[in-house]
Each structure stands twice: as structure tokens, then as C-alpha cells.
Design a protein around this motif. Structure first.
Motif, PDB file in Angstrom:
ATOM      1  N   PHE A  13    -104.379 -50.951  24.059  1.00 59.17           N
ATOM      2  CA  PHE A  13    -105.465 -50.693  25.007  1.00 59.17           C
ATOM      3  C   PHE A  13    -105.835 -49.225  24.899  1.00 59.17           C
ATOM      4  N   ALA A  34     -99.265 -51.805  24.162  1.00 52.35           N
ATOM      5  CA  ALA A  34     -98.619 -52.788  25.043  1.00 52.35           C
ATOM      6  C   ALA A  34     -97.774 -53.772  24.247  1.00 52.35           C
ATOM      7  N   GLY A  55     -93.234 -54.188  32.194  1.00 52.56           N
ATOM      8  CA  GLY A  55     -93.940 -53.210  31.365  1.00 52.56           C
ATOM      9  C   GLY A  55     -93.624 -53.307  29.889  1.00 52.56           C
ATOM     10  N   CYS A  56     -92.808 -54.291  29.500  1.00 56.35           N
ATOM     11  CA  CYS A  56     -92.413 -54.423  28.088  1.00 56.35           C
ATOM     12  C   CYS A  56     -93.461 -55.129  27.232  1.00 56.35           C
ATOM     13  N   GLY A  57     -94.498 -55.674  27.855  1.00 60.91           N
ATOM     14  CA  GLY A  57     -95.543 -56.347  27.077  1.00 60.91           C
ATOM     15  C   GLY A  57     -95.417 -57.857  27.066  1.00 60.91           C
ATOM     16  N   LYS A  58     -94.611 -58.407  27.968  1.00 62.09           N
ATOM     17  CA  LYS A  58     -94.399 -59.856  27.990  1.00 62.09           C
ATOM     18  C   LYS A  58     -95.695 -60.589  28.366  1.00 62.09           C
ATOM     19  N   SER A  59     -96.323 -60.149  29.455  1.00 61.38           N
ATOM     20  CA  SER A  59     -97.545 -60.840  29.896  1.00 61.38           C
ATOM     21  C   SER A  59     -98.670 -60.677  28.883  1.00 61.38           C
ATOM     22  N   THR A  60     -98.782 -59.495  28.300  1.00 59.97           N
ATOM     23  CA  THR A  60     -99.837 -59.278  27.303  1.00 59.97           C
ATOM     24  C   THR A  60     -99.629 -60.211  26.110  1.00 59.97           C
ATOM     25  N   ARG A 283     -94.451 -46.017  30.374  1.00 57.46           N
ATOM     26  CA  ARG A 283     -95.560 -46.799  29.834  1.00 57.46           C
ATOM     27  C   ARG A 283     -95.704 -46.412  28.375  1.00 57.46           C
ATOM     28  N   PRO A 284     -95.999 -47.396  27.527  1.00 60.51           N
ATOM     29  CA  PRO A 284     -96.062 -47.071  26.095  1.00 60.51           C
ATOM     30  C   PRO A 284     -97.380 -46.385  25.715  1.00 60.51           C
TER      31      PRO A 284
HETATM   32  N1  LIG Z   1    -105.738 -54.412  30.653  1.00 62.07           N
HETATM   33  C1  LIG Z   1    -104.881 -53.400  30.459  1.00 62.07           C
HETATM   34  N2  LIG Z   1    -105.335 -52.128  30.275  1.00 62.07           N
HETATM   35  C2  LIG Z   1    -104.477 -51.099  30.062  1.00 62.07           C
HETATM   36  N3  LIG Z   1    -103.147 -51.237  30.042  1.00 62.07           N
HETATM   37  C3  LIG Z   1    -102.625 -52.455  30.217  1.00 62.07           C
HETATM   38  C4  LIG Z   1    -103.457 -53.611  30.437  1.00 62.07           C
HETATM   39  N4  LIG Z   1    -102.657 -54.701  30.587  1.00 62.07           N
HETATM   40  C5  LIG Z   1    -101.387 -54.252  30.476  1.00 62.07           C
HETATM   41  N5  LIG Z   1    -101.364 -52.912  30.255  1.00 62.07           N
HETATM   42  C6  LIG Z   1    -100.169 -52.070  30.050  1.00 62.07           C
HETATM   43  O1  LIG Z   1     -99.443 -52.642  28.980  1.00 62.07           O
HETATM   44  C7  LIG Z   1     -98.040 -52.538  29.212  1.00 62.07           C
HETATM   45  C8  LIG Z   1     -97.413 -53.924  29.148  1.00 62.07           C
HETATM   46  O2  LIG Z   1     -97.855 -54.674  30.265  1.00 62.07           O
HETATM   47  P1  LIG Z   1     -97.436 -56.202  30.507  1.00 62.07           P
HETATM   48  O3  LIG Z   1     -97.776 -56.981  29.291  1.00 62.07           O
HETATM   49  O4  LIG Z   1     -98.064 -56.620  31.777  1.00 62.07           O
HETATM   50  O5  LIG Z   1     -95.860 -56.099  30.643  1.00 62.07           O
HETATM   51  P2  LIG Z   1     -94.801 -57.083  31.342  1.00 62.07           P
HETATM   52  O6  LIG Z   1     -95.453 -58.413  31.534  1.00 62.07           O
HETATM   53  O7  LIG Z   1     -93.637 -57.120  30.399  1.00 62.07           O
HETATM   54  O8  LIG Z   1     -94.421 -56.436  32.645  1.00 62.07           O
HETATM   55  C9  LIG Z   1     -97.882 -51.858  30.561  1.00 62.07           C
HETATM   56  O9  LIG Z   1     -97.648 -50.487  30.336  1.00 62.07           O
HETATM   57  C10 LIG Z   1     -99.213 -52.094  31.226  1.00 62.07           C
HETATM   58  O10 LIG Z   1     -99.494 -51.053  32.131  1.00 62.07           O
END
Ligand SMILES: Nc1ncnc2c1ncn2[C@@H]1O[C@H](COP(=O)(O)OP(=O)(O)O)[C@@H](O)[C@H]1O
Ligand SMILES: [Mg+2]
Length: 340
Positions: A13, A34, A55-60, A283-284
Motif C-alpha cells: 500500500f 502488508a 498486523g502480520c498481513g493475515k487479513s490482506t 507496521r511494515p
Molecule cells: N487499505 C490499507 N491501506 C494501508 N495499509 C493497510 C491497509 N490494509 C491493511 N494495511 C496495513 O497492512 C498491515 C497488515 O494488515 P492486516 O492484513 O490487516 O493484518 P492482520 O490481519 O494480520 O492483523 C498493517 O500494518 C495494516 O495497517
């Protein structure tokens, strides 16, 4: 057979830092890495656990697989086909075949819809069944998740408990008879006392309905209960992957070891060693070179802070970890160097 093959999956991002961020970094633009080159396969009919702190990128990772985010790089193959190249019909089939169960059922369920309409929403939007067929299947899906249809179909989300709402969320996903279910921390907003029931339900349904599943949690005790294989992520990168029992009994990466050590033990007489990692997850944003975990790793060496980041090395049957400490143990062999 693999239902899902993920290769080098990456999501960056670009963000504009606020004034303070700009002062501190001296940059107008920053990149949040992410997800940064994650690879794994999911075998059909199995559950893969995805572990790592917030914050590890699991949801992304999940959002890219569900096609809610476009990857920056990398490939996702579903039943052998690259999902980037799907045409309209292919995309519609994919949206049917892959369903998400969300973390917060209160947020993901429209508060103005009854349970019946919530569960019917997906099939109606996709126009796949007649009215009668949809109604029949909605009631069936409610029974399947343990909610008596007559008692629940006319309720609104606020008239139910958190656990009941999450059962509705599961019914919304399962009514479409998915081949792959992505459950992103489905228990984390629920009361501890009702988590086990929902976990049992998901495990039971995945076996009965034979769907494959990616189950995300930061809680290893849940993952060791539900998943066959376990992927441990840290700040966008895969640190370790393998059969869950092997990873949990014999973690090879210092981060995986720290996660295992942090699992609460039911026996109060047992004194747990203090987890060996310090500091907080960052945050990465424009992450430094080398291993993402180096800044917090008690065993970090100079090589860990240099690119390239350590490669995945096989440490046992189907068990891989990415750590320079393993390279030192077995400098001449890339495969099965450390028989477990
Ligand atoms: N739409 C976005 N814009 C900018 N940063 C994002 C966005 N979505 C997630 N992030 C960042 O990407 C990193 C991974 O987020 P996320 O995938 O939600 O992690 P997890 O699900 O493991 O907690 C976090 O640092 C988060 O702040
Ligand atoms: Mg998340």
C-alpha cells in the motif's frame, strides 16, 4: 490435489504519511509492505491455519484470495486456474466458490435485515435459485448452523447474541455451498465461553460439507485444534509452514517458537518460561532489509539484517522454515536437513 496455490503473493500500500510521519521519515510517500512474497498451497478438503500477531498481513492475504484486493504481485491459482485471468463468468463462479466468514458478525450483518433476508442475500444477488428454492435453502442453512429456523428467521441482528450472529454469518457463507471458506478470526469478537461451540461447528461442517478452509487466528491453541497445516506469518512474510502438530510441537523459527510459548497452559502449577521476544510488532512501513523478525529476534545475526531475507528450507516432512540459523546447521543441503 491442491485447491489453492499461492505464489509470491504481495500487497504493497502506498501511503502519504501525515506531517509528523514526514518529519520523522523525510519522505513524502511510504510503502506499507502488508504482504511480501507469501507462497503456500492448500490441499483440497483440508484446513490451513494462518497464524501471526495483529498486523502480520493475515487479513490482506485473505482479501486478495477472496478478490477483494488486487495483489501488487504474485499469483493465486484456484483449481489450477490463475484467478487474475478470469472472465466475467469465471469471476462469478469464483465468487460463488469462495466465501468469507468475517471477524465481527455485528459489523458484517446489515442491522435492518432479518436473519432470513441476510442469509438469502447472497443467492438473491447472484440470482441462482427461484424464490421457493432460496427459501428452502435458507431454512436448511439455519438448521445446519444450529439455529432453529422458525425461531430465528424473523429476528434482527440486535436480537441475538454474538455467538448466534456468528452462526448467521456462517450460514450466509455456507448457503452458497462454497468449495473454499476463508474464516478471518471468526471467534475473536466472541465471548470465550461460546468459542468452543462455534469452533466445533466449523470443524464438523468442513468435514461434512467437504469444503477446504483457510482459518485465520492469532491464537495457536485454536489453530492446533482445527487445522491440518499451519502457516506462521510475520510482518507480511511467511516464517514457517508445516503440519500443525509438527510446527506446534517442534517450531523451528524463533518467531514460531515465541508464538507457541505464548499459548496459555491450562495447568496453573506450570510456570511458563517468559517468551523470548521483546518489543512490539511494528507496521511494515518501508521495512529494513533482511528478515522481518530480526529487530525482535533474540538470536539475530548480522546476516539477518541484510537482503536477501532467509529462504524457506525444508526442516522435516512437509515442514519448512525461513531462518538463517537453520542454514548454519545445514550449510550444504536444502532439503530435509534436520530430520525431526
Ligand atoms: N487499505 C490499507 N491501506 C494501508 N495499509 C493497510 C491497509 N490494509 C491493511 N494495511 C496495513 O497492512 C498491515 C497488515 O494488515 P492486516 O492484513 O490487516 O493484518 P492482520 O490481519 O494480520 O492483523 C498493517 O500494518 C495494516 O495497517
Ligand atoms: Mg486481520
Amino acid at each position: 490435489m491442491a485447491i489453492l496455490e499461492v505464489g509470491g503473493l504481495t500487497k504493497h500500500f502506498d501511503i502519504r504519511p501525515g506531517l509528523l510521519g514526514r518529519l520523522l521519515s523525510g519522505k513524502r510517500r511510504q510503502t506499507i509492505k502488508a504482504v511480501d512474497g507469501v507462497s503456500f498451497t492448500l490441499e483440497e478438503g483440508t484446513i490451513l491455519g494462518l497464524a501471526g500477531e495483529s498486523g502480520c498481513g493475515k487479513s490482506t492475504t485473505c482479501m486478495m484470495i477472496a478478490k477483494l484486493h488486487e495483489p501488487t504481485a504474485g499469483t493465486i491459482r484456484f483449481k489450477g486456474r490463475d484467478i487474475a485471468g478470469l472472465d466475467r463468468a469465471g469471476l462469478r463462479d469464483y465468487r460463488l466458490a469462495v466465501q468469507l466468514i468475517f471477524q465481527d458478525p455485528y459489523e458484517s450483518l446489515n442491522p435492518r435485515f432479518t436473519v432470513f433476508d441476510l442469509v438469502a442475500e447472497g443467492p438473491r444477488a447472484l440470482g441462482i435459485w427461484s424464490r421457493e428454492e432460496t427459501a428452502r435453502r435458507v431454512l436448511e442453512a439455519l438448521s445446519l448452523v444450529g439455529l432453529k429456523p422458525e425461531e430465528y428467521k424473523d429476528r434482527f441482528p440486535h436480537q441475538m447474541s454474538g455467538g448466534e450472529r456468528q452462526r448467521v454469518g456462517i450460514a450466509c457463507a455456507l448457503i452458497l455451498e462454497p468449495e473454499l471458506v476463508i474464516a478471518d478470526e471468526p471467534l475473536s469478537m466472541l465471548d470465550v465461553s461460546i468459542r468452543a461451540g462455534i469452533l466445533d461447528l466449523l470443524r464438523d461442517l468442513s468435514a461434512r460439507l467437504n469444503f477446504s478452509c483457510i482459518y485465520v487466528s492469532h491464537d495457536l491453541s485454536i489453530l492446533s485444534n482445527i487445522s491440518e497445516r499451519l502457516l506462521v506469518m510475520y510482518l507480511g512474510m511467511a516464517m514457517e509452514i508445516g503440519p500443525t502438530d509438527r510446527v506446534v510441537r517442534n517450531p523451528q523459527h524463533p518467531y514460531a517458537r515465541a508464538l507457541v510459548e505464548a499459548v496459555p497452559v491450562p495447568d496453573p502449577r506450570y510456570k511458563r518460561p517468559i517468551p523470548a521476544i521483546r518489543g512490539e510488532i511494528a507496521r511494515p512501513i518501508d521495512p529494513p532489509p533482511g528478515c522481518r523478525f530480526a529487530a525482535r529476534c533474540p538470536q539475530a545475526m548480522d546476516a539477518c539484517r541484510r537482503d536477501p531475507a532467509p529462504a524457506m528450507r525444508e526442516v522435516g516432512p512437509g515442514h519448512f522454515a525461513a531462518c538463517h540459523l537453520l542454514d548454519m546447521d545445514a550449510p550444504d543441503s536444502g532439503t530435509a536437513a534436520r530430520a525431526l
